[in-house]
Design an enzyme around this catalytic site. Structure first.
Site, short mmCIF file in Angstrom:
data_model
loop_
_atom_site.label_atom_id
_atom_site.label_comp_id
_atom_site.label_asym_id
_atom_site.label_seq_id
_atom_site.Cartn_x
_atom_site.Cartn_y
_atom_site.Cartn_z
N HIS A 1 -3.15 7.04 3.48
CA HIS A 1 -3.52 4.96 3.12
C HIS A 1 -5.05 4.65 4.17
O HIS A 1 -6.01 3.75 3.13
CB HIS A 1 -2.43 4.63 4.75
N ARG B 1 0.51 7.52 5.91
CA ARG B 1 -0.30 7.22 6.34
C ARG B 1 -1.31 7.58 6.19
O ARG B 1 -2.23 7.04 6.52
CB ARG B 1 0.50 7.34 7.45
N SER C 1 1.17 -1.60 -0.35
CA SER C 1 0.02 -0.15 -0.24
C SER C 1 0.74 1.16 0.27
O SER C 1 0.73 2.00 -1.16
CB SER C 1 -0.64 0.47 1.62
#
Ligand SMILES: C/C1=C2N=C(/C=C3N=C(/C(C)=C4\N[C@@](C)([C@@H]5N=C1[C@](C)(CCC(=O)O)[C@H]5CC(=O)O)[C@@](C)(CC(=O)O)[C@@H]4CCC(=O)O)[C@@](C)(CC(=O)O)[C@@H]\3CCC(=O)O)C(C)(C)[C@@H]/2CCC(=O)O
Length: 209
Positions: free
Chosen positions: A42, A39, A16
Protein backbone atom coordinates in the site's frame (compact mmCIF):
# COMPACT_ATOMS: atom_id res chain seq x y z
CA UNK A 1 -16.28 21.13 -13.56
CA UNK A 2 -16.14 19.87 -9.96
CA UNK A 3 -14.28 16.61 -9.44
CA UNK A 4 -16.00 13.90 -7.43
CA UNK A 5 -13.77 11.62 -5.38
CA UNK A 6 -13.75 9.44 -2.27
CA UNK A 7 -13.50 11.70 0.78
CA UNK A 8 -13.83 9.17 3.61
CA UNK A 9 -10.33 8.26 4.83
CA UNK A 10 -11.38 4.94 6.34
CA UNK A 11 -13.20 3.97 3.13
CA UNK A 12 -10.12 4.86 1.06
CA UNK A 13 -7.96 2.54 3.20
CA UNK A 14 -10.52 -0.30 3.09
CA UNK A 15 -10.85 -0.01 -0.69
CA UNK A 16 -7.05 0.07 -1.13
CA UNK A 17 -6.48 -2.99 1.03
CA UNK A 18 -9.27 -4.87 -0.80
CA UNK A 19 -7.69 -4.00 -4.19
CA UNK A 20 -4.27 -5.18 -2.97
CA UNK A 21 -5.72 -8.46 -1.67
CA UNK A 22 -7.50 -8.98 -5.01
CA UNK A 23 -4.47 -8.18 -7.17
CA UNK A 24 -1.36 -9.29 -5.25
CA UNK A 25 -0.13 -12.85 -4.75
CA UNK A 26 0.04 -13.03 -0.96
CA UNK A 27 0.17 -16.83 -0.78
CA UNK A 28 3.74 -16.83 0.56
CA UNK A 29 2.71 -15.05 3.78
CA UNK A 30 1.15 -16.57 6.89
CA UNK A 31 -1.66 -14.85 8.81
CA UNK A 32 0.76 -12.86 11.00
CA UNK A 33 2.80 -11.50 8.12
CA UNK A 34 0.14 -10.98 5.43
CA UNK A 35 -1.23 -7.69 6.90
CA UNK A 36 2.32 -6.33 7.13
CA UNK A 37 2.99 -7.17 3.48
CA UNK A 38 -0.34 -5.58 2.47
CA UNK A 39 0.52 -2.33 4.21
CA UNK A 40 4.02 -2.27 2.67
CA UNK A 41 2.51 -2.76 -0.82
CA UNK A 42 0.00 0.00 0.00
CA UNK A 43 2.77 2.45 0.95
CA UNK A 44 4.70 1.65 -2.23
CA UNK A 45 1.59 1.77 -4.46
CA UNK A 46 3.04 -1.28 -6.09
CA UNK A 47 1.43 -4.66 -6.49
CA UNK A 48 4.37 -6.92 -7.27
CA UNK A 49 6.39 -5.70 -4.29
CA UNK A 50 5.31 -8.89 -2.52
CA UNK A 51 7.80 -10.85 -4.65
CA UNK A 52 10.63 -9.04 -2.87
CA UNK A 53 9.31 -8.98 0.72
CA UNK A 54 10.90 -11.51 3.08
CA UNK A 55 10.04 -12.18 6.74
CA UNK A 56 12.14 -14.49 8.87
CA UNK A 57 10.09 -17.00 10.92
CA UNK A 58 8.50 -15.39 13.97
CA UNK A 59 9.34 -11.82 12.88
CA UNK A 60 5.83 -10.39 13.41
CA UNK A 61 5.41 -12.05 16.82
CA UNK A 62 8.84 -10.87 18.01
CA UNK A 63 8.27 -7.28 16.89
CA UNK A 64 4.72 -7.12 18.27
CA UNK A 65 5.74 -8.65 21.62
CA UNK A 66 8.55 -6.10 21.92
CA UNK A 67 6.16 -3.21 21.26
CA UNK A 68 3.65 -4.61 23.78
CA UNK A 69 6.46 -4.82 26.34
CA UNK A 70 7.16 -1.11 25.81
CA UNK A 71 10.26 -1.37 23.60
CA UNK A 72 11.41 1.74 21.75
CA UNK A 73 11.41 1.98 17.95
CA UNK A 74 14.83 3.03 16.62
CA UNK A 75 14.69 4.72 13.20
CA UNK A 76 17.52 5.66 10.83
CA UNK A 77 15.79 8.73 9.37
CA UNK A 78 13.28 11.33 10.47
CA UNK A 79 11.17 10.32 7.47
CA UNK A 80 10.70 6.98 9.24
CA UNK A 81 10.24 8.24 12.79
CA UNK A 82 7.75 10.93 11.75
CA UNK A 83 5.63 8.37 9.92
CA UNK A 84 4.92 6.20 12.96
CA UNK A 85 1.24 6.64 13.88
CA UNK A 86 1.56 7.22 17.63
CA UNK A 87 -2.02 6.28 18.65
CA UNK A 88 -1.50 2.79 17.18
CA UNK A 89 1.42 2.02 19.50
CA UNK A 90 0.42 -0.49 22.20
CA UNK A 91 2.56 0.96 25.02
CA UNK A 92 3.07 4.60 24.11
CA UNK A 93 6.46 3.43 22.83
CA UNK A 94 9.32 5.89 22.40
CA UNK A 95 10.22 6.57 18.76
CA UNK A 96 13.87 7.53 18.50
CA UNK A 97 15.90 8.94 15.60
CA UNK A 98 19.38 10.13 16.57
CA UNK A 99 20.36 11.46 13.12
CA UNK A 100 19.91 15.13 14.07
CA UNK A 101 21.81 14.85 17.37
CA UNK A 102 24.49 17.60 17.38
CA UNK A 103 27.21 15.04 18.19
CA UNK A 104 26.58 13.01 15.04
CA UNK A 105 28.38 15.22 12.51
CA UNK A 106 31.65 15.03 14.49
CA UNK A 107 31.25 11.32 15.11
CA UNK A 108 30.76 10.73 11.37
CA UNK A 109 33.98 12.62 10.59
CA UNK A 110 35.88 10.62 13.21
CA UNK A 111 34.46 7.33 11.94
CA UNK A 112 34.92 8.32 8.26
CA UNK A 113 31.38 7.18 7.71
CA UNK A 114 28.00 8.73 6.93
CA UNK A 115 25.92 10.58 9.53
CA UNK A 116 23.32 7.83 9.18
CA UNK A 117 25.82 5.17 10.28
CA UNK A 118 27.41 7.30 13.02
CA UNK A 119 23.97 8.05 14.51
CA UNK A 120 23.58 4.36 15.39
CA UNK A 121 26.35 4.65 17.97
CA UNK A 122 23.84 6.71 20.00
CA UNK A 123 21.35 3.80 19.85
CA UNK A 124 23.45 1.64 22.17
CA UNK A 125 21.64 2.56 25.44
CA UNK A 126 18.25 1.87 23.78
CA UNK A 127 19.12 -1.15 21.61
CA UNK A 128 18.38 -4.07 23.95
CA UNK A 129 14.94 -5.49 23.00
CA UNK A 130 14.16 -2.57 20.66
CA UNK A 131 12.44 -2.69 17.27
CA UNK A 132 14.81 -1.31 14.61
CA UNK A 133 13.41 0.38 11.49
CA UNK A 134 15.97 1.20 8.78
CA UNK A 135 14.25 2.56 5.67
CA UNK A 136 16.71 4.91 4.09
CA UNK A 137 20.40 4.39 4.69
CA UNK A 138 22.28 1.27 3.59
CA UNK A 139 25.28 2.44 5.61
CA UNK A 140 23.14 2.40 8.77
CA UNK A 141 22.15 -1.22 8.16
CA UNK A 142 25.74 -2.26 7.43
CA UNK A 143 26.92 -0.48 10.59
CA UNK A 144 24.24 -2.16 12.71
CA UNK A 145 25.31 -5.59 11.41
CA UNK A 146 28.91 -4.79 12.26
CA UNK A 147 27.90 -3.61 15.76
CA UNK A 148 25.96 -6.86 16.31
CA UNK A 149 29.01 -8.96 15.49
CA UNK A 150 30.29 -7.92 18.92
CA UNK A 151 28.64 -10.34 21.40
CA UNK A 152 28.73 -7.56 24.02
CA UNK A 153 26.50 -5.32 21.88
CA UNK A 154 22.89 -5.21 23.14
CA UNK A 155 20.51 -7.03 20.78
CA UNK A 156 17.28 -5.64 19.37
CA UNK A 157 14.14 -7.81 19.32
CA UNK A 158 13.55 -7.39 15.59
CA UNK A 159 14.96 -5.52 12.59
CA UNK A 160 13.09 -4.05 9.63
CA UNK A 161 15.89 -3.55 7.13
CA UNK A 162 14.47 -1.92 4.00
CA UNK A 163 16.92 0.76 2.81
CA UNK A 164 16.34 1.90 -0.77
CA UNK A 165 18.68 2.79 -3.61
CA UNK A 166 21.56 1.81 -5.77
CA UNK A 167 24.73 1.88 -3.67
CA UNK A 168 24.76 -0.70 -0.92
CA UNK A 169 21.00 -1.11 -0.51
CA UNK A 170 20.71 -4.59 -2.00
CA UNK A 171 24.01 -5.69 -0.47
CA UNK A 172 23.14 -4.51 3.06
CA UNK A 173 19.78 -6.32 2.95
CA UNK A 174 21.37 -9.48 1.57
CA UNK A 175 23.83 -9.30 4.50
CA UNK A 176 20.99 -8.93 7.03
CA UNK A 177 19.14 -11.87 5.46
CA UNK A 178 22.27 -14.01 5.52
CA UNK A 179 23.20 -13.10 9.12
CA UNK A 180 19.69 -12.96 10.65
CA UNK A 181 21.08 -11.85 14.03
CA UNK A 182 17.45 -11.47 15.23
CA UNK A 183 14.05 -11.89 13.50
CA UNK A 184 13.97 -9.56 10.51
CA UNK A 185 12.11 -8.27 7.48
CA UNK A 186 13.65 -7.08 4.21
CA UNK A 187 12.63 -5.99 0.73
CA UNK A 188 15.16 -7.65 -1.56
CA UNK A 189 16.94 -5.64 -4.24
CA UNK A 190 16.89 -1.87 -4.81
CA UNK A 191 13.31 -1.31 -3.69
CA UNK A 192 12.54 -0.16 -0.15
CA UNK A 193 12.37 3.25 1.49
CA UNK A 194 11.11 5.16 4.47
CA UNK A 195 7.42 4.89 3.58
CA UNK A 196 7.53 1.10 3.13
CA UNK A 197 9.47 0.72 6.38
CA UNK A 198 7.16 2.84 8.47
CA UNK A 199 4.17 1.05 6.94
CA UNK A 200 5.59 -2.19 8.34
CA UNK A 201 5.86 -0.61 11.80
CA UNK A 202 2.30 0.75 11.60
CA UNK A 203 1.00 -2.67 10.53
CA UNK A 204 2.77 -4.42 13.41
CA UNK A 205 1.40 -1.85 15.83
CA UNK A 206 -2.15 -2.27 14.49
CA UNK A 207 -2.11 -6.08 14.49
CA UNK A 208 -4.87 -6.90 11.93
CA UNK A 209 -6.57 -4.95 9.08
C1 LIG B 1 23.37 8.21 -0.06
C2 LIG B 1 22.10 8.60 0.61
C3 LIG B 1 20.90 8.12 0.06
N1 LIG B 1 19.67 8.68 0.30
C4 LIG B 1 18.71 8.09 -0.40
C5 LIG B 1 17.38 8.52 -0.60
C6 LIG B 1 16.74 9.56 0.02
N2 LIG B 1 17.29 10.32 1.01
C7 LIG B 1 16.57 11.42 1.25
C8 LIG B 1 16.87 12.27 2.37
C9 LIG B 1 16.05 13.51 2.63
C10 LIG B 1 17.92 12.00 3.31
N3 LIG B 1 18.89 11.10 3.08
C11 LIG B 1 19.99 11.13 4.09
C12 LIG B 1 19.82 9.94 5.01
C13 LIG B 1 21.35 11.02 3.30
N4 LIG B 1 21.13 10.10 2.16
C14 LIG B 1 22.14 9.45 1.78
C15 LIG B 1 23.33 9.76 2.70
C16 LIG B 1 24.24 10.78 1.97
C17 LIG B 1 24.16 8.56 3.10
C18 LIG B 1 23.34 7.37 3.61
C19 LIG B 1 23.81 6.03 3.10
O1 LIG B 1 24.34 5.93 1.99
O2 LIG B 1 23.60 5.04 3.82
C20 LIG B 1 22.59 10.41 3.95
C21 LIG B 1 23.37 11.45 4.73
C22 LIG B 1 24.32 10.84 5.73
O3 LIG B 1 25.43 11.38 5.90
O4 LIG B 1 23.98 9.83 6.36
C23 LIG B 1 19.70 12.53 4.79
C24 LIG B 1 20.15 12.57 6.23
C25 LIG B 1 20.37 13.66 4.00
C26 LIG B 1 20.09 15.06 4.61
O5 LIG B 1 19.05 15.63 4.28
O6 LIG B 1 20.90 15.53 5.37
C27 LIG B 1 18.14 12.72 4.63
C28 LIG B 1 17.30 12.07 5.76
C29 LIG B 1 16.50 13.09 6.55
C30 LIG B 1 15.64 12.40 7.58
O7 LIG B 1 14.56 11.91 7.23
O8 LIG B 1 16.02 12.36 8.74
C31 LIG B 1 15.53 11.52 0.13
C32 LIG B 1 14.19 12.18 0.45
C33 LIG B 1 16.22 12.10 -1.10
C34 LIG B 1 16.24 13.56 -1.40
O9 LIG B 1 16.24 14.43 -0.53
O10 LIG B 1 16.33 13.86 -2.60
C35 LIG B 1 15.37 10.03 -0.28
C36 LIG B 1 14.33 9.29 0.56
C37 LIG B 1 14.21 7.79 0.29
C38 LIG B 1 13.47 7.08 1.38
O11 LIG B 1 12.42 6.48 1.06
O12 LIG B 1 13.90 7.09 2.54
C39 LIG B 1 19.20 6.80 -0.96
C40 LIG B 1 18.69 6.52 -2.39
C41 LIG B 1 18.71 5.77 0.00
C42 LIG B 1 20.75 6.99 -0.92
C43 LIG B 1 21.52 5.67 -0.50
C44 LIG B 1 21.71 4.67 -1.61
C45 LIG B 1 22.10 5.18 -2.97
O13 LIG B 1 22.05 4.38 -3.88
O14 LIG B 1 22.47 6.35 -3.21
Amino acid sequence: MTYTYETDGAAIYLQSFAMIRAEADLSAFDADHEPIAVRMIHAAGMVGLEKFIRFSPGFAQAARAALEAGAPILCDARMVSEGVTRPRLPADNAVICTLQDPRVMGMAKEMSNTRSAAALELWRPHLEGAVVAIGNAPTALFHLLNMLQDPACPRPAAIIGCPVGFVGAMESKDALWADQPVPCCIVQGRLGGSAITVAAINAIASRKE
